[in-house]
Design a protein around this motif. Structure first.
Motif, short mmCIF file in Angstrom:
data_model
loop_
_atom_site.label_atom_id
_atom_site.label_comp_id
_atom_site.label_asym_id
_atom_site.label_seq_id
_atom_site.Cartn_x
_atom_site.Cartn_y
_atom_site.Cartn_z
N UNK A 129 -5.00 -49.79 -54.52
CA UNK A 129 -3.76 -49.00 -54.51
C UNK A 129 -3.32 -48.69 -53.09
N UNK A 130 -4.26 -48.41 -52.20
CA UNK A 130 -3.91 -48.11 -50.81
C UNK A 130 -3.28 -49.33 -50.14
N UNK A 131 -3.86 -50.51 -50.36
CA UNK A 131 -3.31 -51.73 -49.77
C UNK A 131 -1.95 -52.05 -50.40
N UNK A 132 -1.84 -51.87 -51.71
CA UNK A 132 -0.58 -52.16 -52.40
C UNK A 132 0.55 -51.28 -51.88
N UNK A 133 0.26 -50.00 -51.66
CA UNK A 133 1.29 -49.10 -51.14
C UNK A 133 1.72 -49.53 -49.73
N UNK A 177 9.70 -52.08 -51.32
CA UNK A 177 9.59 -52.11 -52.77
C UNK A 177 9.34 -50.70 -53.29
N UNK A 178 9.21 -50.57 -54.60
CA UNK A 178 8.88 -49.27 -55.17
C UNK A 178 7.37 -49.06 -55.05
N UNK A 179 6.98 -48.17 -54.15
CA UNK A 179 5.56 -47.93 -53.88
C UNK A 179 4.84 -47.36 -55.10
N UNK A 180 5.52 -46.52 -55.87
CA UNK A 180 4.86 -45.88 -57.01
C UNK A 180 4.54 -46.89 -58.10
N UNK A 181 5.41 -47.83 -58.35
CA UNK A 181 5.14 -48.87 -59.34
C UNK A 181 3.98 -49.74 -58.87
N UNK A 182 3.99 -50.14 -57.60
CA UNK A 182 2.89 -50.95 -57.07
C UNK A 182 1.56 -50.19 -57.19
N UNK A 183 1.59 -48.90 -56.89
CA UNK A 183 0.37 -48.09 -56.99
C UNK A 183 -0.11 -47.97 -58.43
N UNK A 184 0.81 -47.72 -59.36
CA UNK A 184 0.43 -47.60 -60.77
C UNK A 184 -0.24 -48.87 -61.26
#
Length: 387
Positions: free
Chosen positions: A76-80, A88-95
């Motif tokens: 999740x940290x890398x995705x954000x 991009x939408x950070x929250x969607x990537x994190x979810x």
């Protein structure tokens, strides 16, 4: 004092609006749909169980090795980080990063291989489809529906984060008939970011765990080009670098190099594609989020090193065989005797030996932690342990 950074407007190809949820709910007034999804994932039972599910080493082998939970947080940290760079939408990537491993059974890939073999005549077992099953059916927290009732975009990302699905697993095919996730197209760039973040975290952190376990040395890892460069940079920056800090310094530099490479390659592909919306990302002929050619080779080299020196190491092989045996015996006993299942599971299982019993037992085992699986094995096989 530094001012707080201002938020950057999202790119036109980012996910901006949701197609909604299978079960209609009023939108949350203080959270976006994907912040709400993330929060539901974090509060789920399946997410909490990741604490005692194996990455490579079984939980009792040490407190400092990765588990599925710590791995998911690192993904999740890398995705954000990647989502922020790409607007991009950070929250969607994190979810998506937090949910991507919810379907893994106990004992990592050893458990999955065992379950897949046992369920081969019933459609097999696939952890990606099982993740979707957890969030759409198996979680039972809410009065109005089974599952977590996540947004369409989050479910799409879970189903397709590895690309279009040509031959869906049985549960994914059944669910797709209820809510069309457009399996023949790519997922959003946010889902692609979560998938690449998984690759980056998986390989690098397995290297670090293998070093901690003494399966190989820093110098052996540094025989590969990318780690060698990273280690040289670390030693140049810190001429008296202590031996116990060399591995984490090397690994964090490799992770940084990979993140930069994915950002650069993705920006190049986006410039060529010039997508005006997320639907253009979905319809693209290839993924837009990717390693460049040189980094793809470096990542493959690291992966091959891990297969040879870690995943096939005799200590890991011994644990793998013992873990598979536990899963096999649990499945055989419970499939043939579903009356031994806890009440809520027994009610779903139907007749002994039936396909319904196989699917129910598969779900039951897949939800276990390493610790619970070992305890259940003892309860079912040791006469001296109470049921």
């Amino acid at each position: 004092m530094l001012d707080a950074p201002t938020s950057t407007p999202k790119a036109p190809y980012a996910v901006r609006t949701t197609r909604g949820r299978l079960h209609a709910e009023p939108e949350d007034q203080s959270r976006t749909p994907w912040q709400r999804d993330r929060d539901r994932i974090i509060h789920s039972r399946a997410f909490r169980r990741l604490q005692y599910k194996t990455q490579v080493f079984v939980f009792h082998e040490g407190d400092h090795f990765r588990t599925r939970l710590t791995h998911s947080i690192e993904v999740a940290q890398i995705a954000r980080s990647l989502a922020r760079r790409l607007r991009l939408d950070e929250d969607l990537a994190e979810a998506l990063a937090l949910a991507h491993d919810l379907g893994h059974p106990p004992f990592g890939h050893a458990g999955e291989e065992a379950l897949d073999g046992l369920m081969r005549s019933h459609g097999g077992f696939d952890h990606n489809a099982q993740s979707l099953k957890h969030v759409t059916q198996l979680e039972r927290r809410y009065a109005g529906f089974d599952g977590l009732n996540l947004s369409w975009e989050t479910l799409e990302g879970l189903a397709k984060h590895n690309g279009p699905v040509r031959r869906p697993a049985p549960y994914l095919a059944r669910y797709n008939a209820v809510q069309d996730l457009e399996l023949g197209t790519h997922a959003s760039a946010e889902a692609q970011v979560a998938a690449l973040a998984d690759d980056i975290a998986y390989n690098n952190h397995d290297l670090e765990d293998g070093l901690r376990a003494g399966l190989f040395t820093v110098e052996e890892v540094a025989a590969m080009a990318l780690p060698r460069q990273a280690l040289a940079e670390a030693r140049a920056a810190h001429p008296n670098l202590p031996a116990d800090r060399a591995a984490p310094e090397m690994v964090r530099r490799v992770i940084g190099a990979m993140i930069r490479d994915v950002g650069e390659e993705t920006e190049r592909r986006l410039a060529t594609l010039s997508p005006a919306s997320v639907d253009a990302i979905r319809a693209a002929p290839q993924p837009v989020v990717a390693f460049g050619p040189a980094m793809r080779e470096a990542n493959a080299e690291m992966r091959e090193f891990l297969f040879e020196r870690m995943y096939r190491h005799f200590r890991v092989n011994r644990a793998t065989q013992k873990s598979k045996r536990v899963v096999q015996i649990l499945f055989q006993l419970l499939h043939g005797g579903p009356q031994m299942l806890p009440d809520e599971w027994r009610a779903r299982a139907g007749e002994a030996g039936s396909p319904q019993a196989a699917e129910t037992v598969g779900d039951y085992i897949a939800g276990m932690t390493d610790r619970y699986a070992l305890e259940e094995y003892r309860r079912l096989t040791d006469p001296h342990v109470g049921g």
